[in-house]
Design an enzyme around this catalytic site. Sequence first.
Site, PDB file in Angstrom:
ATOM      1  N   TYR A  78      34.470   5.887  38.773  1.00 17.83           N
ATOM      2  CA  TYR A  78      34.726   6.641  40.330  1.00 17.83           C
ATOM      3  C   TYR A  78      36.084   6.893  40.949  1.00 17.83           C
ATOM      4  CZ  TYR A  78      34.223   9.164  44.743  1.00 17.83           C
ATOM      5  OH  TYR A  78      34.258   9.877  46.249  1.00 17.83           O
ATOM      6  N   PHE A 130      51.510  35.208  45.258  1.00 16.66           N
ATOM      7  CA  PHE A 130      50.396  35.617  44.536  1.00 16.66           C
ATOM      8  C   PHE A 130      48.943  35.688  45.829  1.00 16.66           C
ATOM      9  CE2 PHE A 130      46.983  33.697  42.647  1.00 16.66           C
ATOM     10  CZ  PHE A 130      46.970  34.854  41.169  1.00 16.66           C
ATOM     11  N   THR A 131      48.058  36.051  45.479  1.00 14.99           N
ATOM     12  CA  THR A 131      46.848  36.619  46.182  1.00 14.99           C
ATOM     13  C   THR A 131      46.294  34.944  46.906  1.00 14.99           C
ATOM     14  OG1 THR A 131      45.391  36.010  44.668  1.00 14.99           O
ATOM     15  CG2 THR A 131      45.656  38.485  45.088  1.00 14.99           C
ATOM     16  N   ASP A 221      55.734  27.077  41.804  1.00 17.16           N
ATOM     17  CA  ASP A 221      54.309  27.068  40.952  1.00 17.16           C
ATOM     18  C   ASP A 221      54.914  27.609  39.586  1.00 17.16           C
ATOM     19  OD1 ASP A 221      52.081  28.264  39.961  1.00 17.16           O
ATOM     20  OD2 ASP A 221      50.917  29.881  41.873  1.00 17.16           O
ATOM     21  N   LYS A 264      46.034  27.665  33.189  1.00 18.58           N
ATOM     22  CA  LYS A 264      46.944  28.503  32.171  1.00 18.58           C
ATOM     23  C   LYS A 264      47.598  27.797  31.153  1.00 18.58           C
ATOM     24  CE  LYS A 264      45.716  30.764  35.933  1.00 18.58           C
ATOM     25  NZ  LYS A 264      44.717  31.137  37.041  1.00 18.58           N
ATOM     26  N   ARG A 388      44.921  44.857  39.742  1.00 17.62           N
ATOM     27  CA  ARG A 388      45.938  44.293  40.349  1.00 17.62           C
ATOM     28  C   ARG A 388      46.606  45.284  41.051  1.00 17.62           C
ATOM     29  NH1 ARG A 388      45.293  38.757  40.330  1.00 17.62           N
ATOM     30  NH2 ARG A 388      44.412  39.726  41.347  1.00 17.62           N
ATOM     31  N   PHE A 455      39.255  41.754  46.386  1.00 19.22           N
ATOM     32  CA  PHE A 455      39.491  41.976  44.916  1.00 19.22           C
ATOM     33  C   PHE A 455      38.100  41.664  44.126  1.00 19.22           C
ATOM     34  CE2 PHE A 455      42.664  39.496  45.324  1.00 19.22           C
ATOM     35  CZ  PHE A 455      41.888  38.302  44.292  1.00 19.22           C
TER      36      PHE A 455
HETATM   37  C1  P71 Z   1      44.903  35.236  37.013  1.00 22.53           C
HETATM   38  C2  P71 Z   1      44.445  33.738  38.341  1.00 22.53           C
HETATM   39  C3  P71 Z   1      43.252  33.464  38.572  1.00 22.53           C
HETATM   40  C4  P71 Z   1      42.776  34.512  40.085  1.00 22.53           C
HETATM   41  C5  P71 Z   1      43.175  33.903  40.844  1.00 22.53           C
HETATM   42  C6  P71 Z   1      42.420  35.395  42.020  1.00 22.53           C
HETATM   43  C7  P71 Z   1      42.569  36.632  41.914  1.00 22.53           C
HETATM   44  C8  P71 Z   1      42.117  36.804  40.286  1.00 22.53           C
HETATM   45  C9  P71 Z   1      42.114  35.601  39.211  1.00 22.53           C
HETATM   46  C10 P71 Z   1      45.728  31.992  39.604  1.00 22.53           C
HETATM   47  C11 P71 Z   1      46.479  30.983  40.025  1.00 22.53           C
HETATM   48  C12 P71 Z   1      47.792  32.224  39.730  1.00 22.53           C
HETATM   49  C13 P71 Z   1      49.157  31.686  40.333  1.00 22.53           C
HETATM   50  C14 P71 Z   1      50.613  32.155  40.022  1.00 22.53           C
HETATM   51  C15 P71 Z   1      48.108  30.593  41.698  1.00 22.53           C
HETATM   52  C16 P71 Z   1      46.789  30.564  40.894  1.00 22.53           C
HETATM   53  C17 P71 Z   1      45.529  29.821  41.516  1.00 22.53           C
HETATM   54  N1  P71 Z   1      45.734  33.349  38.433  1.00 22.53           N
HETATM   55  N2  P71 Z   1      49.062  31.076  40.970  1.00 22.53           N
HETATM   56  O1  P71 Z   1      46.018  35.363  37.208  1.00 22.53           O
HETATM   57  O2  P71 Z   1      47.858  33.103  38.453  1.00 22.53           O
HETATM   58  O3  P71 Z   1      44.223  29.215  40.571  1.00 22.53           O
HETATM   59  O4  P71 Z   1      43.069  29.613  39.791  1.00 22.53           O
HETATM   60  O5  P71 Z   1      43.297  27.653  39.077  1.00 22.53           O
HETATM   61  O6  P71 Z   1      42.410  28.696  41.310  1.00 22.53           O
HETATM   62  O7  P71 Z   1      43.868  35.630  36.903  1.00 22.53           O
HETATM   63  P1  P71 Z   1      43.492  29.428  40.461  1.00 22.53           P
END
Ligand code: P71
Length: 464
Positions: A78, A130-131, A221, A264, A388, A455
């Site tokens: 833990y 970013f979303t 980021d 990623k 997108r 979305f």
């Molecule tokens: C991608 C994602 C995953 C995603 C997130 C939201 C809508 C659709 C798909 C996530 C990112 C990203 C950047 C630049 C932060 C996050 C969040 N991308 N910054 O592209 O691309 O990270 O998903 O691990 O929470 O499909 P998280």
Amino acid sequence: MRAIDRTRRSWAEPYKIKVVEPIKMTTRPYREERIREAGYNTFLLKSEDVYIDLLTDSGTGAMSDNQWAGMMLGDEAYAGSKNFDHLAEAVQTYYGYRYIVPTHQGRAAEHILSKVMIKQGDTIPGNMYFTTTRLHQELAGGRFVDVIMDEAHDPQSEHPFKGDIDLNKLQSWIAKVGPERIPYVSFAGTVNMAGGQPVSMRNFREVHALCRKHGIKIMLDATRMAENCYFIKMREPGYADKTIAEIMREACCYSDGATMSAKKDNLANIGGWLAVNDEETYQKCCNLLVVYEGLQTYGGMAGRDMEAVARGIEECVQDDHIRARVGQVEYLGNLLLQEGIPVVKPIGGHAVFLDAKRFLRHIPQDDYPAQALAAELYVESGVRAMERGIISAGRDPETGENYHPKLELVRLTIPRRVYTQAHMDVTAESVVALWDRRDRIRGLEFEYEPKMLRFFQARFRKKE
Ligand code: P71
């Protein structure tokens, strides 16, 4: 058949395949049924009904044998897991930040950072929204302000660094609201929503100098920063002979901390981290971490997950890896360009983006052309992509009106180390087949619209 070019040697994947996962092709009537059931939203399809899955590069990469071996060395205590030490050392070594906070994924790092740094009424300038990042900034009482260069909103501009911040825009925003209303600049290394476009080292350096002058922090980021560094190496004078690892250390030194989705660049199926150089901020983050994620030595991850991320970090800065990774994306992009398909230029680091506005000229943006195009691509071939555009952009929280982003795109996102060149060929053939029957594609309307990040769960029906 492709001709051999005697003047060059092609890149090839710097690995061989040890484990395979079968995928199956389905029939067109079957896919028509599935996409209707899914409300024309590719997020709602079942993975087993997908042939080539280009929905996202998030958590979908293939881990190496070294990462899998590390999974067996999980220290699931833990408190004080040794895998956390490995993770923290890897981030310190390759990204150069001082304090590391483990989180279950990127948005958890954004959540904590936003809560700690943003006060009600603050504004956060950045290089395109970013979303999840913007949502957490808003939920913390702030407002995101786009200060990316204009070229980023133009899918046809071939500027080599469309992720750059426009220094004039940033400077005027600082003059307008005052530096005390700007907790930090939100700076993304490769800009996802712009088409995976990179930031130049020069811009990292200049934004840093400007922010220093006003006492404003910069939060990177770092989600796809290794890919960004590859573009710096290829495109920016003075970097051709440097390694990706060297470029990364330099680029990160122009920021005060970072949020990371380790799903990623870091080649893990789950995980994330937040890094800061300031001790007081670190302590505040750790305090929120135990409320929302877990103890400061695991956050939202199991010990084995942290080990996979630590080893993934080391692998993702290898020059051979990143060249093949971005090379594969370029390969698909070039096939489509060659056929005259409208795609965002230059080809980005993690995905090829179809320009739905030009692909489906007969569908107005309010009838969701990119959403319709992604659904039709699945019907055509079983290839799954992601919208997108206007659906992703959501609504202005103040007016309730739809945002109308200039970019209305479908993202063909390439998972890391998963698909082969033959999969890219089949994908390109599918897009071309769709292009040939584009006039028959119809727009969509909402059947169900969720309030936040709509979305993911929205449902649609075809417009009459
Ligand atoms: C991608 C994602 C995953 C995603 C997130 C939201 C809508 C659709 C798909 C996530 C990112 C990203 C950047 C630049 C932060 C996050 C969040 N991308 N910054 O592209 O691309 O990270 O998903 O691990 O929470 O499909 P998280």
